[in-house]
Design an enzyme around this catalytic site. Sequence first.
Site, PDB file in Angstrom:
ATOM      1  N   SER A  20       0.840  -1.200   0.000  1.00  0.00           N
ATOM      2  CA  SER A  20       0.000   0.000   0.000  1.00  0.00           C
ATOM      3  C   SER A  20       0.873   1.247   0.000  1.00  0.00           C
ATOM      4  O   SER A  20       1.940   1.256   0.614  1.00  0.00           O
ATOM      5  CB  SER A  20      -0.903  -0.001   1.229  1.00  0.00           C
ATOM      6  N   TYR A  75      -1.882   0.663  10.258  1.00  0.00           N
ATOM      7  CA  TYR A  75      -1.832   0.001   8.952  1.00  0.00           C
ATOM      8  C   TYR A  75      -0.575   0.411   8.193  1.00  0.00           C
ATOM      9  O   TYR A  75       0.148  -0.435   7.650  1.00  0.00           O
ATOM     10  CB  TYR A  75      -3.082   0.367   8.162  1.00  0.00           C
TER      11      TYR A  75
END
Length: 408
Positions: free
Chosen positions: A225, A238
């Site tokens: 990501s 995250y």
Amino acid sequence: MMDDYSLPFWIYLAVVTVIVGGAMKKVLTSHLSTGPTLVAWLGATVLVERLWAFCLPALLLLALIGLAFSLYSWTRTGPPPVTLPTEGKAVFITGCDSGFGNAAVKRLDSLGFDVFATVMDLTGHGARDLQRTCSPHLTLMQVDITQPQQVQQALLDTSAKLGHRGLWGLVNNAGVCVNFGDAELSLMSTFRGCMEVNFFGTLSVTKSFLPLVRQAKGRILTISSPAGDQPFPCLAAYGASKAALNLFTNTLRHELEPWGVHVSTILPSSFKTGHSSNHVYWEQQHKQVLKSLSPSLLEEYGEDYMTETKDLFQSFAKQANPDLSPVINTIVEALLAPQPQARYYAGPGVGLMYFIHSYLPFSISNRFLQKLFLKKKLMPLALRKQSGLDLDPPDLLNNNNNNNNNEK
């Protein structure tokens, strides 16, 4: 007239050319849309204008422009890229209950790969869907990648089916994003949970299956990501797990190069996967965070501040792209390209984001990131009190009144 310019001038001109040329190359190879590509060519136009101002002979200038245009046209309209055959190639992919993993299994199976896919629930909807739509070459396994025993069992089962063959592709897709909100408001269990799945789980799978991948001189693909490279607000847990994963993947790429193994990282833009469009999920997460906070911390931030964050995440998720094909196409490309790239930007906007992050001043890239992701209007309650701001902004008050009217 060119003799009038000193050596420092030509050094300066060379540096400018390298910088603009490097920026253009990055933009044009980053799967960007027409807008950013136009920006790249505008940069080239500025460079040409500088060259013209410095009295470069017109004939040579025209020759350079023609050569650049020819090279660009050839790269855009050249023959289709050569791809490797899929016959006899096996791929192991994690996290296939839904989202990228589920869609990738279907595509890879249709292309003729022998696919080994892990799911969390063999009786779940995603597993049943794969069993119904895919060929008999698909092997489904129930694996929680955070459980070493299950990973080792999956390795034994895969090795038994492969026989003397190695594993052409390992696709690390399984991951979780169970956090939204400021880092101070996030549970320690959330940080640990993200690290356990996104980093340690992927690390366990990769280390376990590496001998099979080295045997085939295959590929390792990791779905990561942009949050692992850039500080997205309210995604600390995250992002930290993905940052660890990105560094591990980059290191692994260098270490496995002598073995003939290619390692690639795929960086998707915003897509509708997993719980992203589940309203109940967001409400549950919000209630869990509220319950976990101390009264003093809740008072300093304010419940309205946290509610706004939850609403912004829900709104952002609703706007995500439901078409997963950019990521699936990238997975296929990375598995079948003779020379896969180290990094792939999958989906609109990611390449532009990295271009801004890499080439523009920090103040600009930082502001761009904040405006791109969560456009918060409320400050924490304690800061509003210190500043003497209206604690109940008119727009928020109107929204509350509208909600009350709707409930009636």
